[in-house]
Write an enzyme that holds these catalytic residues in place. Sequence first.
Site, mmCIF file in Angstrom:
data_model
loop_
_atom_site.group_PDB
_atom_site.id
_atom_site.type_symbol
_atom_site.label_atom_id
_atom_site.label_comp_id
_atom_site.label_asym_id
_atom_site.label_seq_id
_atom_site.Cartn_x
_atom_site.Cartn_y
_atom_site.Cartn_z
ATOM 1 N N ASP A 1 -9.203 2.499 -6.645
ATOM 2 C CA ASP A 1 -9.447 2.150 -5.250
ATOM 3 C C ASP A 1 -9.586 3.429 -4.415
ATOM 4 O OD1 ASP A 1 -9.545 0.814 -2.859
ATOM 5 O OD2 ASP A 1 -7.645 -0.240 -3.115
ATOM 6 N N ASP B 1 -11.748 -6.036 2.289
ATOM 7 C CA ASP B 1 -10.811 -7.006 1.710
ATOM 8 C C ASP B 1 -11.009 -8.431 2.222
ATOM 9 O OD1 ASP B 1 -9.893 -4.659 0.738
ATOM 10 O OD2 ASP B 1 -7.843 -4.889 1.469
HETATM 11 C C1 GLA Z 1 -7.381 -1.933 -0.667
HETATM 12 C C2 GLA Z 1 -8.085 -2.856 -1.642
HETATM 13 C C3 GLA Z 1 -7.245 -4.099 -1.841
HETATM 14 C C4 GLA Z 1 -5.870 -3.717 -2.351
HETATM 15 C C5 GLA Z 1 -5.208 -2.732 -1.409
HETATM 16 C C6 GLA Z 1 -3.937 -2.164 -1.990
HETATM 17 O O1 GLA Z 1 -7.299 -2.468 0.604
HETATM 18 O O2 GLA Z 1 -9.360 -3.181 -1.175
HETATM 19 O O3 GLA Z 1 -7.882 -4.983 -2.742
HETATM 20 O O4 GLA Z 1 -5.985 -3.175 -3.636
HETATM 21 O O5 GLA Z 1 -6.063 -1.639 -1.137
HETATM 22 O O6 GLA Z 1 -3.340 -1.232 -1.155
#
Ligand code: GLA
Length: 509
Positions: free
Chosen positions: A268, A329
Amino acid sequence: MLRAIVSMVLMTGALVSSASERRSPVGGAWVFDNAPPYPGVTMLEVTTRGGRTTGNVTTAWYGPMVMQNVKVEGDQVSFDLRNLNDKANATRRWTARLSGDRVSLVGDMWYAHVEQAGRRASADDVTARRFKFTELPALGTIAPDGQAKAPPMGWSSWNKFAEHIDDATVRAMADYLASSGLRDAGYIHVNIDDGWQGRRDSSGVLQPNEKFPDMKALADYVHSRGLKLGIYSSPGPRTCAGYQGSYGHVAQDARTFAAWGIDYLKYDLCSGEWFYSDADTVKRTYYEMGAALQATGRPVIYSLCEYGRFDVGEWGRSVGGHLWRTTGDITDQYSSMAAIGFEKNGNAAHAGPGGWNDPDMLEVGNGGMSDDEYRTHMTLWAMSAAPLLMGHDLRQTSPAMLELLTNREVIAVDQDARGVQGRAVYKDGATEIWAKPLRDGSVAIALFNRSESAAQMSFAPADAGLASLQSIRNLWQATELKVGETRFTVPAHGAVMLRVRGQPLSRNL
Ligand code: GLA
């Protein structure tokens, strides 16, 4: 006369500024022992040379941030810092007030207001906190490894538990997957998202935090249930929730994950976006981990999470990726799910066996949507050949949601070996008809009603690329329909999902 006054003023100004410089030579390093987590300012360094002041603010998230437009007034230094994720404010003004051996620092970054007090640093403090930059490798190409022939299916901790995830909960999820029939329906990945990381040991090996006493034992447990264990990291120094990322330790972390028996890595971008903010460096940082995973010799599904930047579907496979996020997200609301599922599920041309657009994890079962809306969620993801990663507390799965999640015929559409990502073939206001051609020559059809009231919808054989229909099956109801039954009442925010066969119209769908 006027001239004399002007030159007097200029002279006075010059005298004042050189006097204040003499009084307060602004220079040195200060450290902060209890920095608030974001952006985690650990050190301030200021240098004045030839009347010009420069400096850095070192942070846990972004390393040293260079001061811009520095202005010194007495013991106060004010400067701009580059500000991420806030288009309206590309930089923010910060102020450091230096008094003797103390400093107080005030500024803003993204969502955080920072006010912290520090002390003058020793040479050792400075050495300990100096950021160690690492070079990215040149971009290479990773050949397909035969994994992820179909979109990955399983469960991930983030949507429900966020950082509040621990060993016992992961084991409980594995138990439930095995006992509920979900595993046998295809949900085999158990993915720990952000929040498992502890500190690095003296050799730099990343340790789990106290909530995960033995990651290898956990992997063994998950494997013993016929499941696979996934984990999470970031190419930056900090993950999105502020835990240790893999910056400077990429190959080492890949080896650690492999040694634990990890089968899936979500990588990520998070704080890495500071360092890697163009297509070239983002590709190279994802390639770096892809190559590091490959070098371990362990097959690991590699999930790229950089929110769809730089047309990731174009190059995700070539850096070793098996799936790549197409958006920011998801949240457990119809509006969020629909905005992603209908509009941001990625370019269908990029999806296929070995590499998939990832519109984010499922929210089914988390409680924020109606049953019809969750059915739409599942229909959209299946039609999109999207990864099916559940994101709820499995122990709370209602019978209705279990039925929805284990509908074999819907799952078969998602997992179809032809690997085509379905797309809208017809849109009219709030109604959409989607088609997804399947391996056996049949076609999945979905009728979506995005409006707030029920709608009458019908489809034509041509929507499925067919000249005429031979059979129609309603997948959610598991019923065969009469060939003439092409008209449906679709509930508000609802979907009807069909699998139809017939005479092909053309081969182009
Ligand atoms: C980002 C990702 C999420 C999750 C969070 C964890 O926002 O897009 O899917 O993994 O980080 O902190």
